[in-house]
Motif scaffolding. Structure first.
Motif, PDB file in Angstrom:
ATOM      1  N   THR A   1       5.056  -7.582 -10.165  1.00 17.12           N
ATOM      2  CA  THR A   1       4.644  -6.229 -10.533  1.00 17.12           C
ATOM      3  C   THR A   1       5.783  -5.222 -10.540  1.00 17.12           C
ATOM      4  OG1 THR A   1       4.042  -5.673  -8.265  1.00 17.12           O
ATOM      5  CG2 THR A   1       2.292  -6.562  -9.676  1.00 17.12           C
ATOM      6  N   MET A   2       6.998  -5.682 -10.246  1.00 17.45           N
ATOM      7  CA  MET A   2       8.139  -4.755 -10.256  1.00 17.45           C
ATOM      8  C   MET A   2       8.469  -4.323 -11.661  1.00 17.45           C
ATOM      9  SD  MET A   2      10.806  -6.044  -7.398  1.00 17.45           S
ATOM     10  CE  MET A   2      12.059  -4.970  -8.033  1.00 17.45           C
TER      11      MET A   2
ATOM     12  N   ALA B   1      13.241   4.378   1.775  1.00 13.37           N
ATOM     13  CA  ALA B   1      13.854   3.057   1.573  1.00 13.37           C
ATOM     14  C   ALA B   1      14.679   2.616   2.772  1.00 13.37           C
ATOM     15  CB  ALA B   1      14.710   3.059   0.309  1.00 13.37           C
ATOM     16  N   VAL B   2      15.290   3.567   3.459  1.00 11.46           N
ATOM     17  CA  VAL B   2      16.130   3.207   4.604  1.00 11.46           C
ATOM     18  C   VAL B   2      15.296   2.529   5.693  1.00 11.46           C
ATOM     19  CG1 VAL B   2      15.982   5.439   5.805  1.00 11.46           C
ATOM     20  CG2 VAL B   2      18.012   4.011   6.072  1.00 11.46           C
ATOM     21  N   LEU B   3      14.049   2.924   5.845  1.00 13.55           N
ATOM     22  CA  LEU B   3      13.172   2.280   6.829  1.00 13.55           C
ATOM     23  C   LEU B   3      12.887   0.833   6.436  1.00 13.55           C
ATOM     24  CD1 LEU B   3      11.450   2.537   9.392  1.00 13.55           C
ATOM     25  CD2 LEU B   3       9.572   3.271   7.930  1.00 13.55           C
ATOM     26  N   TRP B   4      12.589   0.618   5.149  1.00 14.76           N
ATOM     27  CA  TRP B   4      12.359  -0.750   4.669  1.00 14.76           C
ATOM     28  C   TRP B   4      13.622  -1.593   4.835  1.00 14.76           C
ATOM     29  CZ3 TRP B   4       7.542  -1.542   4.673  1.00 14.76           C
ATOM     30  CH2 TRP B   4       6.630  -0.698   4.069  1.00 14.76           C
ATOM     31  N   VAL B   5      14.782  -1.010   4.559  1.00 13.04           N
ATOM     32  CA  VAL B   5      16.043  -1.753   4.677  1.00 13.04           C
ATOM     33  C   VAL B   5      16.254  -2.203   6.113  1.00 13.04           C
ATOM     34  CG1 VAL B   5      18.557  -1.541   4.517  1.00 13.04           C
ATOM     35  CG2 VAL B   5      17.119  -0.713   2.647  1.00 13.04           C
TER      36      VAL B   5
ATOM     37  N   LEU C   1       0.807  -1.223   0.000  1.00 18.29           N
ATOM     38  CA  LEU C   1       0.000   0.000   0.000  1.00 18.29           C
ATOM     39  C   LEU C   1       0.837   1.268   0.000  1.00 18.29           C
ATOM     40  CD1 LEU C   1      -2.834  -1.014   2.483  1.00 18.29           C
ATOM     41  CD2 LEU C   1      -2.877  -0.982  -0.021  1.00 18.29           C
ATOM     42  N   ALA C   2       1.886   1.308   0.820  1.00 21.29           N
ATOM     43  CA  ALA C   2       2.668   2.537   0.967  1.00 21.29           C
ATOM     44  C   ALA C   2       3.853   2.588   0.014  1.00 21.29           C
ATOM     45  CB  ALA C   2       3.156   2.682   2.406  1.00 21.29           C
ATOM     46  N   GLY C   3       4.478   1.429  -0.228  1.00 20.57           N
ATOM     47  CA  GLY C   3       5.584   1.312  -1.165  1.00 20.57           C
ATOM     48  C   GLY C   3       6.615   2.408  -1.106  1.00 20.57           C
ATOM     49  N   ALA C   4       6.699   3.183  -2.176  1.00 21.33           N
ATOM     50  CA  ALA C   4       7.732   4.205  -2.323  1.00 21.33           C
ATOM     51  C   ALA C   4       7.482   5.432  -1.449  1.00 21.33           C
ATOM     52  CB  ALA C   4       7.838   4.619  -3.785  1.00 21.33           C
TER      53      ALA C   4
ATOM     54  N   LEU D   1      14.630  -1.096  -2.306  1.00 20.54           N
ATOM     55  CA  LEU D   1      15.701  -0.336  -2.961  1.00 20.54           C
ATOM     56  C   LEU D   1      15.389  -0.112  -4.439  1.00 20.54           C
ATOM     57  CD1 LEU D   1      18.800  -1.978  -1.250  1.00 20.54           C
ATOM     58  CD2 LEU D   1      17.829   0.304  -0.821  1.00 20.54           C
ATOM     59  N   ALA D   2      14.780  -1.098  -5.089  1.00 16.24           N
ATOM     60  CA  ALA D   2      14.412  -0.935  -6.496  1.00 16.24           C
ATOM     61  C   ALA D   2      13.332   0.124  -6.658  1.00 16.24           C
ATOM     62  CB  ALA D   2      13.945  -2.269  -7.070  1.00 16.24           C
ATOM     63  N   MET D   3      12.376   0.154  -5.727  1.00 11.71           N
ATOM     64  CA  MET D   3      11.322   1.180  -5.790  1.00 11.71           C
ATOM     65  C   MET D   3      11.909   2.572  -5.569  1.00 11.71           C
ATOM     66  SD  MET D   3       7.837  -0.246  -4.009  1.00 11.71           S
ATOM     67  CE  MET D   3       8.610  -0.609  -2.446  1.00 11.71           C
ATOM     68  N   ALA D   4      12.880   2.671  -4.650  1.00 15.39           N
ATOM     69  CA  ALA D   4      13.502   3.969  -4.365  1.00 15.39           C
ATOM     70  C   ALA D   4      14.315   4.463  -5.558  1.00 15.39           C
ATOM     71  CB  ALA D   4      14.391   3.868  -3.134  1.00 15.39           C
ATOM     72  N   ALA D   5      14.900   3.544  -6.312  1.00 11.47           N
ATOM     73  CA  ALA D   5      15.719   3.922  -7.456  1.00 11.47           C
ATOM     74  C   ALA D   5      14.884   4.250  -8.691  1.00 11.47           C
ATOM     75  CB  ALA D   5      16.702   2.807  -7.794  1.00 11.47           C
ATOM     76  N   ALA D   6      13.612   3.846  -8.685  1.00 10.20           N
ATOM     77  CA  ALA D   6      12.739   4.087  -9.837  1.00 10.20           C
ATOM     78  C   ALA D   6      12.362   5.564  -9.899  1.00 10.20           C
ATOM     79  CB  ALA D   6      11.483   3.240  -9.729  1.00 10.20           C
ATOM     80  N   PRO D   7      12.127   6.071 -11.104  1.00  6.02           N
ATOM     81  CA  PRO D   7      11.683   7.469 -11.234  1.00  6.02           C
ATOM     82  C   PRO D   7      10.368   7.683 -10.489  1.00  6.02           C
ATOM     83  CG  PRO D   7      12.034   6.458 -13.396  1.00  6.02           C
ATOM     84  CD  PRO D   7      12.232   5.399 -12.370  1.00  6.02           C
ATOM     85  N   ALA D   8      10.206   8.850  -9.889  1.00  5.68           N
ATOM     86  CA  ALA D   8       9.019   9.142  -9.086  1.00  5.68           C
ATOM     87  C   ALA D   8       7.760   9.239  -9.925  1.00  5.68           C
ATOM     88  CB  ALA D   8       9.229  10.438  -8.305  1.00  5.68           C
ATOM     89  N   HIS D   9       7.870   9.680 -11.156  1.00  4.69           N
ATOM     90  CA  HIS D   9       6.687   9.873 -11.998  1.00  4.69           C
ATOM     91  C   HIS D   9       6.846   9.103 -13.291  1.00  4.69           C
ATOM     92  CE1 HIS D   9       5.423  13.021  -9.309  1.00  4.69           C
ATOM     93  NE2 HIS D   9       6.607  13.590  -9.427  1.00  4.69           N
ATOM     94  N   GLY D  10       5.714   8.809 -13.885  1.00  2.00           N
ATOM     95  CA  GLY D  10       5.740   8.284 -15.241  1.00  2.00           C
ATOM     96  C   GLY D  10       6.095   6.816 -15.355  1.00  2.00           C
TER      97      GLY D  10
END
Length: 187
Positions: free
Chosen positions: A186-187, A68-72, A61-64, A111-120
């Motif tokens: 879904t990644m 990312a540091v919290l998820w790590v 639900l919250a994902g990006a 980490l992959a979600m954090a590295a992905a572009p925020a939009h688009g």
């Protein structure tokens, strides 16, 4: 996770329910499937599965939106502890390694979600390393098939129609394996 919103909500409901059930088992006697590993290992497993189920629901639900540091810290630190425990003690090694792989997979996805572009994010655009994602998909797909076959097989080789004491924890493990597979897909 980027995918249909309905899938995210259904995945969150499934994994949160599984995680809450594992959390409720912490105060009880271990189930018959875990009793062979001993009470301490069964409670360790319940705690790890509760963290994984509730964490997967939050990430779906919250994902990006969560740093990312919290998820790590939430998944990476326990994964390292499971790796160290598996190296130190042979009892329950396979289960500990499975929890380590799950924690590291969640860390990888964060980490992959954090590295992905925020939009688009376009459909078909993937995040992460395709080879690693593929290997994790194979692992969790195989784990889900294995967990499902153990859920259906009764000790006498007959198909079990009820979820007895050992059945519900196995069903939760199956649900979390499928949830992890869906998140990676879904990644």
């Amino acid at each position: 996770m980027h995918g249909p919103v309905l899938v995210s909500w259904l995945l969150a409901a499934l994994t949160a329910t599984s995680g809450a059930y594992c959390l409720s088992r912490l105060g009880r006697t271990p189930c018959a499937a875990d009793a062979g590993a001993g009470r301490g290992h069964a409670h360790e497993s319940d705690a790890a599965e509760a963290l994984m189920g509730l964490g997967m629901a939050a990430m779906a639900l919250a994902g990006a939106a969560v740093p990312a540091v919290l998820w790590v810290w939430l998944f990476g630190f326990p994964a390292v502890l499971f790796l160290l425990a598996a190296a130190r003690d042979r009892t329950g090694r396979g289960h500990r390694l499975h929890h380590a792989v799950g924690g590291l997979a969640m860390t990888y996805m964060a980490l992959a979600m954090a590295a992905a572009p925020a939009h688009g994010h376009h459909h078909g655009a993937s995040t992460g390393a395709p080879l690693l994602t593929g290997a994790l998909l194979l692992y969790f797909g195989g784990y889900s098939l294995w967990a499902g076959s153990h859920l259906l097989a009764a000790p006498g080789g007959q198909v079990s129609g009820s979820l007895r004491t050992a059945g519900l924890p196995r069903a939760c493990r199956l649900a979390m394996g499928l949830g992890m597979f869906a998140m990676l897909l879904t990644m």
